[in-house]
Design a protein around this motif. Structure first.
Motif, mmCIF file in Angstrom:
data_model
loop_
_atom_site.group_PDB
_atom_site.id
_atom_site.type_symbol
_atom_site.label_atom_id
_atom_site.label_comp_id
_atom_site.label_asym_id
_atom_site.label_seq_id
_atom_site.Cartn_x
_atom_site.Cartn_y
_atom_site.Cartn_z
ATOM 1 N N SER A 324 0.958 -1.041 -0.072
ATOM 2 C CA SER A 324 -0.012 0.074 -0.113
ATOM 3 C C SER A 324 0.831 1.091 0.122
ATOM 4 O O SER A 324 0.366 2.420 -0.330
ATOM 5 C CB SER A 324 -0.772 -0.068 1.330
ATOM 6 O OG SER A 324 -0.397 -0.077 2.492
ATOM 7 N N THR A 325 2.267 1.344 0.356
ATOM 8 C CA THR A 325 3.015 2.199 0.292
ATOM 9 C C THR A 325 4.295 1.935 -0.459
ATOM 10 O O THR A 325 4.614 0.756 -0.698
ATOM 11 C CB THR A 325 3.402 2.417 1.622
ATOM 12 O OG1 THR A 325 4.039 1.518 2.377
ATOM 13 C CG2 THR A 325 2.449 3.010 2.449
ATOM 14 N N GLU A 339 -0.058 13.558 -6.800
ATOM 15 C CA GLU A 339 -1.235 13.121 -7.749
ATOM 16 C C GLU A 339 -1.237 12.595 -8.780
ATOM 17 O O GLU A 339 -2.146 12.265 -9.410
ATOM 18 C CB GLU A 339 -1.996 14.587 -7.735
ATOM 19 C CG GLU A 339 -1.441 15.728 -8.611
ATOM 20 C CD GLU A 339 -0.860 16.740 -7.834
ATOM 21 O OE1 GLU A 339 -0.584 17.785 -8.446
ATOM 22 O OE2 GLU A 339 -0.417 16.447 -6.813
ATOM 23 N N ALA A 340 0.415 12.417 -9.330
ATOM 24 C CA ALA A 340 0.578 11.723 -10.728
ATOM 25 C C ALA A 340 1.104 10.405 -10.634
ATOM 26 O O ALA A 340 1.572 9.898 -11.498
ATOM 27 C CB ALA A 340 1.383 12.809 -11.338
ATOM 28 N N TRP A 341 1.142 9.895 -9.351
ATOM 29 C CA TRP A 341 1.400 8.672 -9.326
ATOM 30 C C TRP A 341 0.645 7.669 -8.386
ATOM 31 O O TRP A 341 -0.105 8.479 -7.382
ATOM 32 C CB TRP A 341 2.936 8.336 -8.778
ATOM 33 C CG TRP A 341 3.116 8.763 -7.384
ATOM 34 C CD1 TRP A 341 3.669 10.061 -6.932
ATOM 35 C CD2 TRP A 341 3.400 7.998 -6.164
ATOM 36 N NE1 TRP A 341 3.594 10.046 -5.493
ATOM 37 C CE2 TRP A 341 3.854 8.942 -5.216
ATOM 38 C CE3 TRP A 341 3.154 6.601 -6.202
ATOM 39 C CZ2 TRP A 341 3.913 8.192 -3.910
ATOM 40 C CZ3 TRP A 341 3.064 6.059 -4.724
ATOM 41 C CH2 TRP A 341 3.579 6.886 -3.706
ATOM 42 N N SER A 342 0.402 6.381 -8.494
ATOM 43 C CA SER A 342 -0.412 5.807 -7.760
ATOM 44 C C SER A 342 -0.189 4.297 -7.415
ATOM 45 O O SER A 342 0.016 3.685 -8.440
ATOM 46 C CB SER A 342 -1.911 5.987 -8.233
ATOM 47 O OG SER A 342 -2.910 5.162 -7.385
ATOM 48 N N LEU A 343 -0.307 3.842 -6.472
ATOM 49 C CA LEU A 343 -0.326 2.470 -6.067
ATOM 50 C C LEU A 343 -1.925 1.802 -6.121
ATOM 51 O O LEU A 343 -1.716 0.685 -5.838
ATOM 52 C CB LEU A 343 0.322 2.019 -4.966
ATOM 53 C CG LEU A 343 1.804 2.172 -4.938
ATOM 54 C CD1 LEU A 343 2.434 2.291 -3.499
ATOM 55 C CD2 LEU A 343 2.633 0.963 -5.942
ATOM 56 N N LYS A 344 -2.621 2.520 -6.221
ATOM 57 C CA LYS A 344 -4.055 2.178 -6.139
ATOM 58 C C LYS A 344 -4.897 2.123 -7.378
ATOM 59 O O LYS A 344 -6.090 1.263 -7.714
ATOM 60 C CB LYS A 344 -5.118 3.089 -5.016
ATOM 61 C CG LYS A 344 -4.200 3.174 -3.686
ATOM 62 C CD LYS A 344 -5.217 3.951 -2.637
ATOM 63 C CE LYS A 344 -4.536 4.026 -1.299
ATOM 64 N NZ LYS A 344 -5.448 5.019 -0.406
ATOM 65 N N SER A 345 -4.710 2.815 -8.421
ATOM 66 C CA SER A 345 -5.282 2.947 -9.670
ATOM 67 C C SER A 345 -5.266 1.694 -10.266
ATOM 68 O O SER A 345 -6.424 1.205 -11.029
ATOM 69 C CB SER A 345 -4.725 4.029 -10.586
ATOM 70 O OG SER A 345 -4.579 5.212 -10.024
ATOM 71 N N ARG A 346 -4.309 0.858 -10.010
ATOM 72 C CA ARG A 346 -4.575 -0.579 -10.561
ATOM 73 C C ARG A 346 -3.580 -1.396 -9.699
ATOM 74 O O ARG A 346 -2.520 -1.467 -9.664
ATOM 75 C CB ARG A 346 -3.653 -0.631 -12.103
ATOM 76 C CG ARG A 346 -3.886 -2.030 -12.763
ATOM 77 C CD ARG A 346 -3.168 -1.970 -14.135
ATOM 78 N NE ARG A 346 -3.184 -2.947 -14.793
ATOM 79 C CZ ARG A 346 -2.613 -3.465 -16.079
ATOM 80 N NH1 ARG A 346 -2.211 -2.515 -16.573
ATOM 81 N NH2 ARG A 346 -2.609 -4.607 -16.592
ATOM 82 N N HIS A 347 -4.451 -2.290 -9.105
ATOM 83 C CA HIS A 347 -3.910 -3.258 -8.006
ATOM 84 C C HIS A 347 -2.595 -3.971 -8.242
ATOM 85 O O HIS A 347 -2.685 -4.529 -9.558
ATOM 86 C CB HIS A 347 -5.115 -4.233 -7.465
ATOM 87 C CG HIS A 347 -4.326 -4.849 -6.151
ATOM 88 N ND1 HIS A 347 -4.101 -4.153 -4.852
ATOM 89 C CD2 HIS A 347 -4.217 -6.061 -6.126
ATOM 90 C CE1 HIS A 347 -3.540 -5.156 -3.948
ATOM 91 N NE2 HIS A 347 -3.606 -6.541 -4.726
#
Length: 522
Positions: A324-325, A339-347
Motif C-alpha cells: 500500500s506504500t 497526484e500523478a503517481w498511484s499504487l491504487k489505480s491498478r492493484h
C-alpha cells in the motif's frame, strides 16, 4: 503467481547471503557517500547523502555493520526553492549533503546543510531512528557539518568547514550568540588541497575531528585532529592513506564503537560510475590515535563479519508494487508530483501519469529510481504502455548526468523503442537544464504495448558498463544497441548511476504507464 515468484526470488537471495560469515569490501557496493554512523545498544544506524532525491536523508540500520536496510527518511521533500520541484530549474548535485547523525539523552538528531539558498541548515529530531522525524530548527549554514554533544561540559557544538566550530543553544534552536565561535587550527604546509568532511567525537575525555584530506601529490586520505580542550591546541595525524583495490585512496567517513568495545571505520571511496562506496575496516587506538586498517594501515578486501546473528538485508530490492506504500528502496528525482503517481489505480501495479510537458528526461517529474549495486547487478522492469498519449516518452535508464536511456516513444498510433546516450548540461548558478546532448544508437518498432526492459550493470575492473535489452513476451530478450560507459561527474548530478523508470509528456498531459514489477538481481 507474480507475488509467489517474487517472494521465492527474495528468499533465495536471502538464503544465499544469510550464512556468509565473510564479506568483501566495499561493504556496500553502491552509492552511499558521506556516511555518519552511530550505535545505540547493539544496533548501528547510518545516514548518507542523496542530495536532490526525495525522500531524503536515508536512515539505515544494521546489527553487524555489513547488512543494512533503509528504515526511514528524515524528510519527504525540500521546499526552500522552486528548484526542488524540477520546474524550470533544478537542484541537481545540491540539496541534502553530508548529514550528521547523533543520539543524545534518548533522542536521535540529524543536522544537514543544503549547499543552496537560503543557506540555512536543518535540525531534525526523533524518538526512534525509524521515525517519525520532526523539524526542530533552521540555524545558519554549516558546510560538511558534525554535531557534538560535549560529555564534559554538557554543551552542543557544530564542527564544519575546515576546522571551524560554533556553539549551539542547548535546545538546538539556533547558534548561541554568546557561545564558542572560532577557527580551531590552521592548515599545515602539507594540507594544500581538499580538507573537509568533518566528523567530531569524544573519546577518553579528548576531542577528535576526522576529515578527508587530499593534498596535491597524495592519495585521498583520512586525517585526524585531536585536542585535550576544545579550544586547543590541536594536533594532526594521518590515520589512513592506502590505495585500495586499484581505485585510489579512501577518505571521508567516521568511526564507531561496537557493543564489545572494538572500534570500526566506515570510510567511502570513489569508484567511478557506481559512485562513492563505503568501506569497512578495523579502527585501532594507538597512543590515543584512531588508526584505520590493519597494523600496516592496509584495508582488507575480504573480512569476517564483525558481529553474527544479523539476517541478510539490502538497501536495494525487487518490487511487485503490491504494497500500500512505496518501498523505501525507491527515491524520486526531485520532489514528486504526488497526484500523478498511484499504487491504487491498478492493484499490484504502480501507475505514473504525466503531469507536465517537458523537453527531456532531466526535466521529467516523477522519475523513480534506486541504486545500482556492484560488482554486477541487473534490473528488469515490466511495463504496460497502452495508456500513453501521442508524444509521451517512457522507459528505463541507467540514469546519471551521463545516461544510457531506453525510451518508448508514442508517435501517433506507433510505438517505438529507442536507445540513446544522453548528457545533461547545467547552468552553474541555479542548475537550470540548458540542454541535453542526445546520441541515438538504435530504434525498433514495437508490436506490443506490454514490454520488458532489462539493464545489466557491470562495475568489475573499472568497466562501468551498462547493457540494454528488451522483450515483448518476457522470455526472449534482444540486445539493443551498444553498451554504455557509465560515469560519475561531480559537475552534474554528483551521484552514482541508478536504475530509473520514467514517463513524461512532450505534447499533452494525462497519459500513463503501469509498472507491473521490477526484478532486481545481483
Amino acid at each position: 503467481m507474480k507475488n509467489i515468484l517474487m517472494t521465492m526470488m527474495a528468499l533465495l537471495l536471502c538464503l544465499g547471503n544469510a550464512v556468509a560469515e565473510e564479506f568483501e569490501n566495499p561493504v556496500i557496493y553502491a552509492d552511499v557517500p558521506d556516511p555518519d554512523v552511530i550505535r545505540v545498544g547493539d544496533t548501528f544506524y547510518m545516514v548518507s547523502t542523496t542530495m536532490h532525491l526525495m525522500p531524503g536523508a536515508p536512515i539505515m540500520r544494521s546489527r553487524d555493520l555489513v547488512n543494512w536496510e533503509i528504515v526511514s527518511y528524515v524528510f519527504n521533500r525540500l521546499t526552500d526553492t522552486p528548484n526542488y520541484d524540477l520546474n524550470g530549474c533544478s537542484a541537481y548535485g545540491r540539496g541534502q549533503w553530508a548529514t550528521s547523525l547523533r543520539y543524545h539523552k534518548g533522542k536521535f538528531y540529524v543536522l544537514f546543510s543544503p549547499n543552496d539558498k537560503p543557506w540555512k541548515s536543518y535540525i531534525y529530531e526523533a524518538e526512534r531512528a525509524e521515525g517519525p522525524w520532526h523539524l526542530l530548527s533552521r540555524p545558519t549554514h554549516f558546510h560538511d557539518n558534525s554535531l557534538l554533544f560535549d560529555e564534559v561540559n554538557d554543551k552542543v557544538y557544530v564542527f564544519y568547514g575546515t576546522g571551524m566550530v560554533k556553539q549551539l543553544k542547548n535546545d538546538l534552536s539556533d547558534v548561541d550568540p554568546k557561545g564558542l565561535n572560532m577557527k580551531l587550527f590552521e592548515r599545515d604546509a602539507e594540507e594544500n588541497g581538499l580538507l573537509e568532511g568533518s566528523r567530531a567525537l569524544m573519546h577518553d575525555g579528548r576531542y577528535y575531528l576526522l576529515m578527508i584530506s587530499w593534498p596535491r601529490g597524495h592519495l585521498r586520505r583520512e586525517v585526524c585532529y585531536r585536542a585535550d580542550k576544545i579550544t586547543g591546541p590541536w594536533e594532526k595525524k594521518v590515520i589512513l592513506e592506502y590505495d585500495f583495490d586499484t581505485y585510489g585512496g579512501v577518505g571521508q567517513g567516521t568511526i564507531v564503537d561496537g557493543p564489545d568495545g572494538r572500534w570500526w571505520g566506515i570510510i567511502f571511496q570513489d569508484r567511478g560510475g557506481i559512485g562513492r562506496v563505503p568501506v569497512l575496516m578495523p579502527c585501532r587506538w594507538v597512543d590515543g590515535w584512531p588508526m584505520l586498517g590493519d597494523e600496516k594501515g592496509h584495508i582488507d578486501k575480504v573480512m569476517e563479519r564483525p558481529y553474527s546473528g544479523q539476517e541478510a538485508k539490502s538497501i536495494v530490492a525487487s518490487d511487485d508494487f503490491s504494497a500500500s506504500t512505496l518501498s523505501p528502496v525507491w527515491q524520486w528525482n526531485h520532489n514528486p508530483v504526488n497526484e500523478a503517481w498511484s499504487l491504487k489505480s491498478r492493484h499490484g501495479w504502480l501507475r505514473l501519469t504525466t503531469a507536465r510537458r517537458v523537453e527531456n528526461l532531466y526535466l521529467a517529474p516523477n522519475t523513480l529510481s534506486q541504486r545500482m549495486m556492484g560488482p554486477k547487478s541487473t534490473a528488469i522492469v515490466k511495463l504496460d504502455v497502452s495508456g500513453m498519449k501521442d508524444g509521451d516518452r517512457s522507459g528505463f535508464a541507467a540514469f546519471n548526468g551521463h545516461s544510457g536511456v531506453m525510451t518508448i516513444e508514442r508517435n501517433g498510433a506507433k510505438y517505438e523503442l529507442c536507445l540513446s546516450h544522453q548528457t545533461v548540461n547545467l547552468r552553474d548558478s541555479d542548475k537550470a537544464v540548458t540542454s541535453v546532448d542526445v546520441i541515438e544508437k538504435e530504434r525498433v518498432a514495437l508490436k506490443s504495448t506490454n514490454i520488458w526492459l532489462r539493464i545489466e550493470a557491470d562495475f568489475t575492473n573499472h568497466q562501468d558498463r551498462a547493457s540494454f535489452y528488451y522483450s515483448e513476451d518476457g522470455m526472449v530478450f534482444t540486445k539493443l544497441g551498444e553498451d554504455y560507459k557509465m560515469r560519475f561527474d561531480y559537475r552534474r548530478l554528483f551521484m552514482g548511476s541508478r536504475f530509473a523508470i520514467f514517463n513524461y509528456a512532450t505534447k499533452t498531459t494525462g497519459g500513463h504507464i503501469d509498472i507491473d514489477n521490477l526484478n532486481y538481481t545481483m
